[in-house]
Design a protein around this motif. Structure first.
Motif, short mmCIF file in Angstrom:
data_model
loop_
_atom_site.label_atom_id
_atom_site.label_comp_id
_atom_site.label_asym_id
_atom_site.label_seq_id
_atom_site.Cartn_x
_atom_site.Cartn_y
_atom_site.Cartn_z
N GLY A 194 58.59 51.97 63.81
CA GLY A 194 58.26 52.77 62.63
C GLY A 194 58.16 51.91 61.39
N PRO A 195 57.63 52.48 60.31
CA PRO A 195 57.44 51.73 59.07
C PRO A 195 58.70 51.11 58.52
CG PRO A 195 56.29 53.84 58.97
CD PRO A 195 57.12 53.86 60.21
N GLY A 196 59.85 51.69 58.80
CA GLY A 196 61.08 51.15 58.23
C GLY A 196 61.73 50.10 59.10
N ASP A 197 61.20 49.87 60.30
CA ASP A 197 61.81 48.91 61.21
C ASP A 197 61.24 47.52 60.99
OD1 ASP A 197 63.41 50.80 62.41
OD2 ASP A 197 61.80 51.42 63.78
N CYS A 198 61.95 46.53 61.51
CA CYS A 198 61.49 45.15 61.38
C CYS A 198 61.26 44.53 62.74
CB CYS A 198 62.54 44.32 60.62
SG CYS A 198 62.75 44.84 58.92
N THR A 199 61.09 45.34 63.77
CA THR A 199 61.00 44.86 65.16
C THR A 199 62.12 43.86 65.37
OG1 THR A 199 59.39 43.14 64.59
CG2 THR A 199 58.52 45.27 65.24
N GLU A 237 62.34 40.90 63.88
CA GLU A 237 62.43 39.97 62.76
C GLU A 237 63.50 40.45 61.79
OE1 GLU A 237 60.92 37.17 62.29
OE2 GLU A 237 59.75 37.32 64.12
N PRO A 238 64.27 39.51 61.21
CA PRO A 238 65.27 39.92 60.22
C PRO A 238 64.59 40.49 58.98
CG PRO A 238 65.04 37.52 60.27
CD PRO A 238 64.26 38.07 61.43
N CYS A 239 65.08 41.63 58.50
CA CYS A 239 64.43 42.32 57.39
C CYS A 239 64.48 41.51 56.10
CB CYS A 239 65.09 43.68 57.16
SG CYS A 239 64.74 44.86 58.48
N ASP A 240 65.47 40.62 55.97
CA ASP A 240 65.60 39.89 54.72
C ASP A 240 65.06 38.47 54.83
OD1 ASP A 240 67.48 38.96 56.44
OD2 ASP A 240 69.15 38.98 55.02
N ALA A 241 64.26 38.19 55.84
CA ALA A 241 63.71 36.84 56.01
C ALA A 241 62.80 36.49 54.85
CB ALA A 241 62.97 36.73 57.33
N PHE A 242 62.08 37.46 54.32
CA PHE A 242 61.24 37.28 53.15
C PHE A 242 61.05 38.64 52.48
CE2 PHE A 242 58.64 38.34 56.66
CZ PHE A 242 58.67 37.29 57.57
N VAL A 243 60.52 38.63 51.27
CA VAL A 243 60.40 39.86 50.49
C VAL A 243 59.15 40.64 50.91
CG1 VAL A 243 60.11 40.82 48.18
CG2 VAL A 243 61.58 38.82 48.53
N VAL A 244 59.37 41.87 51.32
CA VAL A 244 58.27 42.79 51.64
C VAL A 244 58.36 43.95 50.66
CG1 VAL A 244 57.22 44.29 53.37
CG2 VAL A 244 58.28 42.13 54.07
N GLU A 245 57.32 44.13 49.87
CA GLU A 245 57.32 45.17 48.84
C GLU A 245 56.66 46.44 49.37
OE1 GLU A 245 56.67 42.24 44.99
OE2 GLU A 245 54.92 42.97 46.11
N GLU A 246 57.22 47.57 48.99
CA GLU A 246 56.60 48.85 49.36
C GLU A 246 55.61 49.24 48.26
OE1 GLU A 246 57.83 53.23 51.14
OE2 GLU A 246 59.39 51.85 50.39
N THR A 247 54.42 49.65 48.66
CA THR A 247 53.38 50.04 47.71
C THR A 247 52.94 51.47 48.00
OG1 THR A 247 51.55 49.29 49.13
CG2 THR A 247 52.56 47.64 47.69
N GLU A 248 52.03 51.97 47.19
CA GLU A 248 51.53 53.34 47.39
C GLU A 248 50.81 53.47 48.72
OE1 GLU A 248 49.07 54.36 44.12
OE2 GLU A 248 50.70 54.39 42.64
N LYS A 249 50.19 52.40 49.17
CA LYS A 249 49.41 52.45 50.41
C LYS A 249 50.13 51.87 51.62
CE LYS A 249 44.96 52.25 48.00
NZ LYS A 249 43.66 51.54 47.89
N GLY A 250 51.34 51.39 51.42
CA GLY A 250 52.08 50.82 52.56
C GLY A 250 53.02 49.71 52.11
N PHE A 251 52.76 48.50 52.62
CA PHE A 251 53.64 47.37 52.33
C PHE A 251 52.82 46.11 52.09
CE2 PHE A 251 55.96 50.43 54.80
CZ PHE A 251 57.23 50.45 54.23
N GLN A 305 49.91 49.10 56.53
CA GLN A 305 50.57 50.41 56.47
C GLN A 305 51.99 50.36 57.00
OE1 GLN A 305 48.11 53.28 58.45
NE2 GLN A 305 46.58 53.34 56.80
N HIS A 306 52.25 49.39 57.91
CA HIS A 306 53.58 49.32 58.53
C HIS A 306 54.29 48.03 58.11
CE1 HIS A 306 52.76 52.82 60.98
NE2 HIS A 306 51.62 52.26 61.38
N ARG A 307 55.52 48.19 57.76
CA ARG A 307 56.35 47.04 57.37
C ARG A 307 56.40 46.00 58.49
NH1 ARG A 307 60.66 46.42 53.70
NH2 ARG A 307 62.14 44.81 54.30
N SER A 308 56.55 46.49 59.71
CA SER A 308 56.67 45.58 60.86
C SER A 308 55.41 44.74 61.05
CB SER A 308 56.97 46.37 62.13
OG SER A 308 55.98 47.37 62.33
N GLY A 309 54.26 45.35 60.78
CA GLY A 309 53.01 44.61 60.91
C GLY A 309 52.90 43.50 59.88
N VAL A 310 53.29 43.81 58.64
CA VAL A 310 53.27 42.82 57.57
C VAL A 310 54.22 41.67 57.90
CG1 VAL A 310 53.83 42.41 55.14
CG2 VAL A 310 52.58 44.48 55.81
#
Length: 354
Positions: free
Chosen positions: A37-42, A44-58, A107-112
């Motif tokens: 899901g969009p909130g998961d990081c598969t 990968e550690p979520c804090d490995a680098f900065v991922v910003e949330e935007t109106e259209k995704g991440f 659109q998905h955090r995990s993809g980014v």
């Protein structure tokens, strides 16, 4: 099945028991390809680098020197297209030669995160293949040392020029005598500035304490060679040691390299820095401006083309040659293939002891 009388199976002349395994049925989870899901990081550690949330995704931004853009783009844009397709992201890269940030959106955090991870792996791989651009050095080109070096060169050529491979082209440029600590690949002004800033941080963190705010008095004396057979030498170097017998020079060198490696600015080559001042090198035979790397990774083809020299007589006659005493008062971030007004390598930054 009676567990005391299991079914026996004969395979390849041996008899095996067939044990009953209870298969557990798990509820099938919905999965969108390899993405959670969009909130998961598969994985990968979520804090490995900065991922910003935007109106259209991440989105995620990564600073990349412009010379490395081509490795992310690939031939005819194939690498970039494949990354975008497989991670379901869009990757924006500045124009060639323009320094800036690569921006990954999806659109998905995990993809980014997946795209960023793959880009990091690509960059790391290709950065390791780049020839080094800078190196940390202790200059040894003070006039008195240069004078003794020229005396050494004159006497070697006078007494050993008939030995196989020995010629004037092998000798270091006296204005560029130095101790190499380690090499760096710095591909734009931002990376050079980062290395300069880090050098100053090292001064504050530990160098001032070890050096005591004073230059280090070092003696340059004796010669030694790199390889196993003195009859087939490639590098002859002068040895250095602290005049007071301490190991402060070695400690500073080791800690500087350790810190630079930990910061990602330098690749680890040895457990300890081998402090040596190259006086003769077969690389100079074809390229007087060549600098050797601390390991044998320096241009594999160069090593095949190098013509070794017989240094047995040089060792016998000059084993304890005294090049002199020098006050080391700085560590330079030196630029490869360059010269300043003094003839030494152009300095991008430096750390001073006093």
């Amino acid at each position: 099945m009676d567990i005391l009388r299991p079914t026996l199976i004969r395979i390849g002349g041996r008899v095996y028991r067939k044990n009953f395994i209870q298969e557990q049925v798990y509820q099938q989870e919905e999965d969108e390809d390899f993405y959670a899901g969009p909130g998961d990081c598969t994985d990968e550690p979520c804090d490995a680098f900065v991922v910003e949330e935007t109106e259209k995704g991440f989105q995620c931004r990564v600073e990349v020197p412009s010379p490395l853009y081509k490795y992310i783009i690939g031939k005819k844009g194939e690498t970039k297209k494949r990354l975008e397709t497989e991670t379901r992201t869009s990757i924006s890269i500045p124009k060639p030669g323009v320094e800036g940030e690569i921006v990954i959106t999806g659109q998905h955090r995990s993809g980014v995160i997946s795209a960023r991870t793959r880009i990091d792996v690509l960059l790391d791989s290709f950065r390791k293949k780049q020839p080094f651009t800078h190196f940390l050095s202790f200059p040894l080109n003070q006039p008195a040392i240069q004078e003794k070096f020229l005396q050494f060169k004159e006497e070697v050529l006078e007494k050993c020029s008939k030995d196989h491979g020995v010629s004037s082209s092998l000798f270091q440029n006296p204005a560029k005598l130095h101790l190499t600590l380690g090499t760096l690949v710095l591909l734009n002004e931002q990376e050079i500035q980062k290395a300069c800033d880090f050098l100053q941080r090292c001064k504050e963190d530990f160098v001032d304490h070890i050096a005591g705010g004073k230059p280090l008095t070092v003696e340059v004396a004796g010669v030694e060679y790199m390889n196993d057979d003195p009859a087939t030498m490639d590098v002859l170097y002068a040895k250095v040691h602290m005049k007071d017998g301490s190991d402060r020079l070695q400690v500073i060198a080791d800690q500087l390299v350790e810190r630079f490696v930990a910061s990602g600015l330098m690749l680890k080559e040895w457990d300890r820095v081998k402090l040596h001042a190259t006086v003769m090198n077969t690389l100079f035979r074809k390229d007087p401006s060549a600098e050797e790397r601390n390991n044998v990774m320096t241009g594999k083809s160069s090593f095949k083309e190098r013509e070794s020299f017989n240094g047995r007589n040089i060792l016998k006659l000059f084993e304890n040659f005294y090049f002199g005493e020098v006050q080391l008062d700085s560590v330079r971030l030196s630029q490869r293939f360059s010269s300043d007004a003094s003839g030494y390598y152009a300095t991008s930054g430096q750390l001073t002891f006093s």
